[in-house]
Design an enzyme around this catalytic site. Structure first.
Site, mmCIF file in Angstrom:
data_model
loop_
_atom_site.group_PDB
_atom_site.id
_atom_site.type_symbol
_atom_site.label_atom_id
_atom_site.label_comp_id
_atom_site.label_asym_id
_atom_site.label_seq_id
_atom_site.Cartn_x
_atom_site.Cartn_y
_atom_site.Cartn_z
ATOM 1 N N ASN A 187 0.864 -1.177 0.000
ATOM 2 C CA ASN A 187 0.000 0.000 0.000
ATOM 3 C C ASN A 187 0.900 1.225 0.000
ATOM 4 O O ASN A 187 1.536 1.527 1.009
ATOM 5 C CB ASN A 187 -0.901 -0.037 1.246
ATOM 6 C CG ASN A 187 -1.722 1.230 1.392
ATOM 7 O OD1 ASN A 187 -1.771 2.066 0.478
ATOM 8 N ND2 ASN A 187 -2.369 1.378 2.533
ATOM 9 N N TRP A 188 0.947 1.895 -1.137
ATOM 10 C CA TRP A 188 1.872 3.036 -1.252
ATOM 11 C C TRP A 188 1.351 4.289 -0.538
ATOM 12 O O TRP A 188 2.083 5.255 -0.386
ATOM 13 C CB TRP A 188 2.119 3.360 -2.737
ATOM 14 C CG TRP A 188 2.918 2.330 -3.472
ATOM 15 C CD1 TRP A 188 3.242 1.062 -3.059
ATOM 16 C CD2 TRP A 188 3.516 2.491 -4.768
ATOM 17 N NE1 TRP A 188 3.991 0.431 -4.016
ATOM 18 C CE2 TRP A 188 4.175 1.277 -5.081
ATOM 19 C CE3 TRP A 188 3.551 3.527 -5.697
ATOM 20 C CZ2 TRP A 188 4.863 1.086 -6.280
ATOM 21 C CZ3 TRP A 188 4.234 3.333 -6.897
ATOM 22 C CH2 TRP A 188 4.881 2.133 -7.176
ATOM 23 N N HIS A 238 -9.491 1.030 4.916
ATOM 24 C CA HIS A 238 -8.189 1.191 5.583
ATOM 25 C C HIS A 238 -8.357 2.123 6.793
ATOM 26 O O HIS A 238 -9.152 3.060 6.746
ATOM 27 C CB HIS A 238 -7.161 1.765 4.603
ATOM 28 C CG HIS A 238 -5.776 1.718 5.161
ATOM 29 N ND1 HIS A 238 -5.313 2.666 6.043
ATOM 30 C CD2 HIS A 238 -4.774 0.813 5.013
ATOM 31 C CE1 HIS A 238 -4.072 2.337 6.399
ATOM 32 N NE2 HIS A 238 -3.716 1.225 5.789
ATOM 33 N N GLU A 280 -5.259 -5.124 10.385
ATOM 34 C CA GLU A 280 -4.220 -4.123 10.607
ATOM 35 C C GLU A 280 -4.497 -3.402 11.923
ATOM 36 O O GLU A 280 -5.262 -2.429 11.949
ATOM 37 C CB GLU A 280 -4.215 -3.088 9.475
ATOM 38 C CG GLU A 280 -3.965 -3.663 8.104
ATOM 39 C CD GLU A 280 -3.377 -2.623 7.158
ATOM 40 O OE1 GLU A 280 -2.341 -2.921 6.563
ATOM 41 O OE2 GLU A 280 -3.925 -1.521 7.046
ATOM 42 N N GLY A 284 2.605 2.069 10.835
ATOM 43 C CA GLY A 284 3.555 3.172 10.702
ATOM 44 C C GLY A 284 4.263 3.536 12.000
ATOM 45 O O GLY A 284 4.931 4.558 12.085
ATOM 46 N N GLY A 316 5.127 1.254 4.670
ATOM 47 C CA GLY A 316 6.439 1.870 4.477
ATOM 48 C C GLY A 316 7.441 0.999 3.731
ATOM 49 O O GLY A 316 8.156 1.480 2.836
#
Ligand SMILES: O=C(CO)COP(=O)(O)O
Length: 253
Positions: A9-10, A96, A168, A174, A236
């Site tokens: 996932n950019w 998300h 998640e 992050g 990341g």
């Protein structure tokens, strides 16, 4: 056998030149290595068509990061399931935690999006997970159960088999703090048992459940070796081919 997937996932990163360069590097990597999992990326929407051009033989699956809960019309800034279908995208991330946190998305929104995606033959990658406060309060099992039920339980058995779930935990995204493999496995098994209770074990065994949250080259192998973890949704570490390829290779050993 359920699908094994490493998806990147950019998020909102990279200009067009850098995005193109990373896609070309990923294509070259994919063409020169045998992988034991499917590889998908979710670049920003602006680069989806470029990704489809670069991965012209579907070497890497192309996902949107989000899609609209509406079919079409006056919804400025949104992209629809039909548009994603028309460029032959593989699917879309849905729900998300950053969409939930910054855009007020709820599991009811997710439910509508997932239905629309499935109707267009797209794979919904449904993301869920508890916050730090919820985990500290011991509510994580209940939170994830509610999320799963609201977002998915209007689907038929045939439909739910096509959904990919990404657990998640918000506190691990992050932050550099990962759930331990045992913590992740425990929730993955929990999600599978919730699905099994409604749809039966055979259906539940076909649903791929990915883990996301600070997956890195040095912890991927241990996480992926858990029985109910079918791959990862990587943030990341998906932004550099060196790191992302090492995570893909965690499936090879
Ligand atoms: O949100 C994520 C993937 O969707 C995880 O992000 P990080 O891997 O950067 O923690």
């Amino acid at each position: 056998m359920r699908r094994k997937i490493v998806a990147g996932n950019w998020k909102m990163n990279k200009n067009v030149i850098d995005a193109q360069q990373l896609m070309v590097q990923l294509l070259s990597y994919k063409n020169n290595h045998t992988t034991n999992c499917e590889v998908w990326i979710a670049p920003p929407a602006l680069y989806l068509m470029m990704a489809k051009d670069i991965f012209e033989k579907d070497e890497i699956g192309v996902l949107a990061q989000d899609m609209s809960e509406h079919e079409s019309g006056a919804y400025t800034g949104e992209i629809s399931a039909g548009m994603l279908e028309s460029i032959d995208a593989a699917g879309s991330l849905i729900g998300h935690s950053e969409r939930r946190q910054y855009h007020g998305e709820t599991d009811s929104h997710c439910n509508r999006k997932i239905k629309l995606a499935l109707d267009k033959g797209l794979i919904p990658v449904y993301c869920n997970g508890e916050t730090l406060e919820q985990r500290k309060a011991g509510e994580h099992f209940e939170v994830v159960k509610n999320q799963t039920e609201v977002a998915l339980f209007t689907l038929s058995a045939e439909e739910i088999k096509k959904v990919v779930i990404a657990y998640e935990p918000v506190w691990a995204i992050g932050t550099g703090e990962t759930a331990t493999p045992e913590q992740a496995q425990e929730i993955h098994a929990h999600i599978r048992s919730i699905i099994a209770a409604k749809y039966g074990q055979e259906v539940a065994d076909e649903v791929s459940i990915l883990y996301g949250g600070s997956v890195k080259p040095d912890n991927a192998k241990e996480i992926f070796s858990q029985p109910d973890i079918d791959g990862g949704l990587i943030g990341g570490a998906a932004l550099k081919v060196e790191d992302f390829s090492k995570i893909i290779e965690a499936f090879n050993s």
